[in-house]
Write a protein that holds these residues in place. Structure first.
Motif: not given
Length: 181
Positions: A34-49
């Protein structure tokens, strides 16, 4: 891609047996995007919707999510072949994180459930320490999951422990769509 740089990137850990570790990381990610910055979320071991998948899509292009070693059962329930596949996928995820750190594509990188990867001995804690030690100084990082190793706690700037005092699971109420998943 030109990414505005943070003055100082710190390390956060959200750990403990209580609910809210991923939610806290998502909250920080939302604030950052929201502050105009870039975010990457890397999720491990999660497969559910899960609901976060759809929320993050709405924050694009400032917030991206990638999943590695997506599973719909617990690690201990996997056979040896499945465990080998998970390990390869986790390694691919770490490579992706290192690449994005080298390229400085993001201001904040979230390693969601990385503690579960460490707890299950899929990789060694030294691999994560190396990533944190070598991250550019202006990139913020968040690591989530139960059982944070002491070595990572010592490296972090923020450590928050979510502690379960009471949970609906104890009454037989399982994860509800839009609330816990």
């Amino acid at each position: 891609m030109v990414v505005k740089k943070l003055e100082k990137g710190l390390i956060h850990i959200y750990t403990g047996d209580g609910k809210g570790k991923t939610t806290a990381a998502l909250g920080q990610g939302t604030r950052t995007a929201g502050g105009g910055l870039k975010v990457l979320m890397v999720q491990f071991l999660k497969g559910d919707d899960t609901g976060e998948l759809y929320s993050i899509e709405r924050l694009a292009p400032n917030f991206q999510l990638i999943r590695f070693a997506a599973m719909n059962k617990f690690y201990f329930q996997l056979n040896e072949e499945e465990k080998a596949e998970v390990k390869n996928s986790v390694k691919e995820g770490l490579y992706t994180i290192k690449r994005h750190l080298d390229e400085e594509n993001y201001n904040l990188i979230i390693l969601d459930e990385i503690m579960a990867v460490l707890y299950n001995k899929i990789i060694a804690v030294e691999e994560i320490i190396e990533i944190l030690d070598n991250k550019p100084d202006h990139i913020e990082m968040i690591l989530t999951g139960r059982n944070a190793p002491e070595e990572l706690i010592n490296l972090a700037d923020y450590v928050t422990e979510m502690r379960m005092i009471k949970h609906p699971f104890e009454k037989g109420i399982y994860a509800r769509k839009g609330i816990e998943s």
